[in-house]
Design a protein around this motif. Sequence first.
Motif, PDB file in Angstrom:
ATOM      1  N   ILE A  64       0.844  -1.210   0.000  1.00 26.50           N
ATOM      2  CA  ILE A  64       0.000   0.000   0.000  1.00 26.50           C
ATOM      3  C   ILE A  64       0.877   1.257   0.000  1.00 26.50           C
ATOM      4  CG2 ILE A  64      -1.723   1.326   1.302  1.00 26.50           C
ATOM      5  CD1 ILE A  64      -2.761  -1.422   2.350  1.00 26.50           C
ATOM      6  N   GLU A  65       1.931   1.240   0.811  1.00 25.62           N
ATOM      7  CA  GLU A  65       2.835   2.398   0.875  1.00 25.62           C
ATOM      8  C   GLU A  65       3.503   2.643  -0.490  1.00 25.62           C
ATOM      9  OE1 GLU A  65       5.204   1.262   4.227  1.00 25.62           O
ATOM     10  OE2 GLU A  65       3.936   2.361   5.659  1.00 25.62           O
ATOM     11  N   GLU A  70       3.511   5.745  -5.787  1.00 20.38           N
ATOM     12  CA  GLU A  70       3.193   5.788  -7.222  1.00 20.38           C
ATOM     13  C   GLU A  70       2.135   6.857  -7.519  1.00 20.38           C
ATOM     14  OE1 GLU A  70       2.045   1.827  -8.297  1.00 20.38           O
ATOM     15  OE2 GLU A  70       4.057   0.998  -7.957  1.00 20.38           O
ATOM     16  N   LYS A  71       1.128   6.944  -6.650  1.00 15.70           N
ATOM     17  CA  LYS A  71       0.071   7.958  -6.833  1.00 15.70           C
ATOM     18  C   LYS A  71       0.639   9.379  -6.694  1.00 15.70           C
ATOM     19  CE  LYS A  71      -3.569   5.302  -7.443  1.00 15.70           C
ATOM     20  NZ  LYS A  71      -4.285   5.301  -8.723  1.00 15.70           N
ATOM     21  N   LYS A  72       1.547   9.558  -5.735  1.00 18.25           N
ATOM     22  CA  LYS A  72       2.163  10.882  -5.534  1.00 18.25           C
ATOM     23  C   LYS A  72       3.018  11.268  -6.743  1.00 18.25           C
ATOM     24  CE  LYS A  72       2.159  11.187  -0.491  1.00 18.25           C
ATOM     25  NZ  LYS A  72       2.970  11.165   0.741  1.00 18.25           N
ATOM     26  N   ASN A  73       3.722  10.284  -7.283  1.00 15.38           N
ATOM     27  CA  ASN A  73       4.515  10.536  -8.506  1.00 15.38           C
ATOM     28  C   ASN A  73       3.610  10.908  -9.674  1.00 15.38           C
ATOM     29  OD1 ASN A  73       6.952  10.002  -7.232  1.00 15.38           O
ATOM     30  ND2 ASN A  73       6.970   7.835  -7.818  1.00 15.38           N
ATOM     31  N   ALA A  74       2.463  10.198  -9.744  1.00 13.17           N
ATOM     32  CA  ALA A  74       1.489  10.487 -10.810  1.00 13.17           C
ATOM     33  C   ALA A  74       0.947  11.906 -10.663  1.00 13.17           C
ATOM     34  CB  ALA A  74       0.357   9.469 -10.766  1.00 13.17           C
ATOM     35  N   ILE A  75       0.668  12.330  -9.421  1.00  9.74           N
ATOM     36  CA  ILE A  75       0.184  13.696  -9.161  1.00  9.74           C
ATOM     37  C   ILE A  75       1.209  14.717  -9.650  1.00  9.74           C
ATOM     38  CG2 ILE A  75      -0.270  15.366  -7.295  1.00  9.74           C
ATOM     39  CD1 ILE A  75      -1.727  13.043  -5.809  1.00  9.74           C
ATOM     40  N   ILE A 119      -5.253   8.077  -2.388  1.00  5.83           N
ATOM     41  CA  ILE A 119      -4.225   8.198  -1.335  1.00  5.83           C
ATOM     42  C   ILE A 119      -4.880   8.266   0.044  1.00  5.83           C
ATOM     43  CG2 ILE A 119      -2.506   9.786  -0.344  1.00  5.83           C
ATOM     44  CD1 ILE A 119      -1.650  10.386  -3.278  1.00  5.83           C
ATOM     45  N   LYS A 120      -5.970   9.049   0.129  1.00  4.02           N
ATOM     46  CA  LYS A 120      -6.684   9.205   1.402  1.00  4.02           C
ATOM     47  C   LYS A 120      -7.232   7.839   1.866  1.00  4.02           C
ATOM     48  CE  LYS A 120     -10.288  12.009   3.582  1.00  4.02           C
ATOM     49  NZ  LYS A 120     -11.385  12.965   3.377  1.00  4.02           N
ATOM     50  N   GLU A 121      -7.829   7.094   0.904  1.00  3.95           N
ATOM     51  CA  GLU A 121      -8.382   5.765   1.229  1.00  3.95           C
ATOM     52  C   GLU A 121      -7.268   4.805   1.662  1.00  3.95           C
ATOM     53  OE1 GLU A 121     -10.313   4.758  -2.389  1.00  3.95           O
ATOM     54  OE2 GLU A 121     -12.135   5.916  -1.952  1.00  3.95           O
ATOM     55  N   MET A 122      -6.139   4.875   0.948  1.00  8.50           N
ATOM     56  CA  MET A 122      -5.018   3.971   1.270  1.00  8.50           C
ATOM     57  C   MET A 122      -4.394   4.309   2.625  1.00  8.50           C
ATOM     58  SD  MET A 122      -3.139   3.040  -2.324  1.00  8.50           S
ATOM     59  CE  MET A 122      -3.207   4.606  -3.164  1.00  8.50           C
ATOM     60  N   LYS A 123      -4.361   5.605   2.955  1.00 13.61           N
ATOM     61  CA  LYS A 123      -3.832   6.019   4.276  1.00 13.61           C
ATOM     62  C   LYS A 123      -4.731   5.493   5.394  1.00 13.61           C
ATOM     63  CE  LYS A 123      -0.975  10.023   3.151  1.00 13.61           C
ATOM     64  NZ  LYS A 123      -0.829  11.489   3.221  1.00 13.61           N
ATOM     65  N   ALA A 124      -6.046   5.515   5.153  1.00  9.26           N
ATOM     66  CA  ALA A 124      -6.994   4.966   6.143  1.00  9.26           C
ATOM     67  C   ALA A 124      -6.778   3.460   6.284  1.00  9.26           C
ATOM     68  CB  ALA A 124      -8.424   5.255   5.706  1.00  9.26           C
ATOM     69  N   SER A 125      -6.529   2.806   5.129  1.00 10.57           N
ATOM     70  CA  SER A 125      -6.266   1.362   5.134  1.00 10.57           C
ATOM     71  C   SER A 125      -4.983   1.053   5.899  1.00 10.57           C
ATOM     72  CB  SER A 125      -6.160   0.852   3.695  1.00 10.57           C
ATOM     73  OG  SER A 125      -5.856  -0.512   3.675  1.00 10.57           O
ATOM     74  N   ILE A 126      -3.978   1.917   5.743  1.00 13.09           N
ATOM     75  CA  ILE A 126      -2.697   1.747   6.450  1.00 13.09           C
ATOM     76  C   ILE A 126      -2.914   1.828   7.955  1.00 13.09           C
ATOM     77  CG2 ILE A 126      -0.549   2.975   7.003  1.00 13.09           C
ATOM     78  CD1 ILE A 126      -0.164   3.408   3.991  1.00 13.09           C
ATOM     79  N   GLU A 127      -3.693   2.805   8.378  1.00 16.41           N
ATOM     80  CA  GLU A 127      -3.960   2.974   9.824  1.00 16.41           C
ATOM     81  C   GLU A 127      -4.648   1.727  10.385  1.00 16.41           C
ATOM     82  OE1 GLU A 127      -2.727   5.347  11.813  1.00 16.41           O
ATOM     83  OE2 GLU A 127      -1.734   5.858   9.924  1.00 16.41           O
ATOM     84  N   HIS A 128      -5.611   1.210   9.617  1.00 19.96           N
ATOM     85  CA  HIS A 128      -6.323   0.003  10.054  1.00 19.96           C
ATOM     86  C   HIS A 128      -5.366  -1.191  10.121  1.00 19.96           C
ATOM     87  CE1 HIS A 128      -9.372  -3.053  10.491  1.00 19.96           C
ATOM     88  NE2 HIS A 128      -8.954  -3.657   9.393  1.00 19.96           N
ATOM     89  N   LYS A 129      -4.541  -1.319   9.068  1.00 22.50           N
ATOM     90  CA  LYS A 129      -3.578  -2.436   9.022  1.00 22.50           C
ATOM     91  C   LYS A 129      -2.590  -2.339  10.176  1.00 22.50           C
ATOM     92  CE  LYS A 129      -4.020  -4.417   4.623  1.00 22.50           C
ATOM     93  NZ  LYS A 129      -4.768  -5.644   4.745  1.00 22.50           N
ATOM     94  N   LYS A 130      -2.141  -1.122  10.487  1.00 24.39           N
ATOM     95  CA  LYS A 130      -1.189  -0.924  11.593  1.00 24.39           C
ATOM     96  C   LYS A 130      -1.799  -1.367  12.924  1.00 24.39           C
ATOM     97  CE  LYS A 130       1.865   2.679   9.788  1.00 24.39           C
ATOM     98  NZ  LYS A 130       2.219   4.118   9.835  1.00 24.39           N
TER      99      LYS A 130
END
Length: 259
Positions: A64-65, A70-75, A119-130
């Motif tokens: 996910i990270e 990749e998304k930030k590079n695309a932005i 990115i926002k959705e993936m960050k939420a997923s990261i918090e849950h995974k952590k």
Amino acid sequence: MANTKELSVEDKLRALYDLQLIDSRIDEIRNVRGELPLEVEDLEDEVAGLSTRLDKLKSDLESIEEQIKEKKNAIDEHKSAIKKYTEQQKNVRNNREFNSLTKEIEFQELEIQLAEKHIKEMKASIEHKKEVISQSHDRLEAKKSHLNHKKSELDAIMAETEKEENFLIEKSAEYQAQIEERLLAAYKRIRTSVRNGLAVVSIERGASAGSFFTIPPQTQMEIASRKKIITDEHSGRILVDSMLADEEKEKMEQLFAKL
């Protein structure tokens, strides 16, 4: 070691009762260990399962990270495109070209918005995974601690009993070698069919040990004569007289005392 063909019925009965005393002692040692070996095995499986799950969660987190990068590079690429199209608008020759570039800019802006949403959705997923990783790690550590405790417990019991058990297993094999195959097979069959593993029992107060069924006096006399092998009609156990049993118990106690 005596040849099986040379053994009298009395010798056979003594050998059988000695074997029973040795095997019962082995049973006692194993009962002390109880379910510990199985508990340790189950805990090892649980620890392995939790470790695998934790590794998978960490791998998912890294994935996910990487996607966020990749998304930030695309932005950044979309922003560069917007800058390029904005510059081009300054040099257009007509409205059609200007509008075409405006549409390109709007498309790039939409792509940025979509990437930011992901990115926002993936960050939420990261918090849950952590959070799940933290819980799984705590659970794994607790299981490891429990496993180490149970292993230490088992190791301590093994250290105390392993030498004696190995000695008794050897003695059991020696005594089995004295007994003819048919009789040994019967002994083993009875041992596995009764709850306490007692295939050979002595007469106590007119009944076979552990039984409430009285043995007729005539049968008791036959047992005491040691001329043939007699079984209890209720349990199927092989019967020996109490005097023979006491003599063999004393002999075996001396053997066990050497350990």
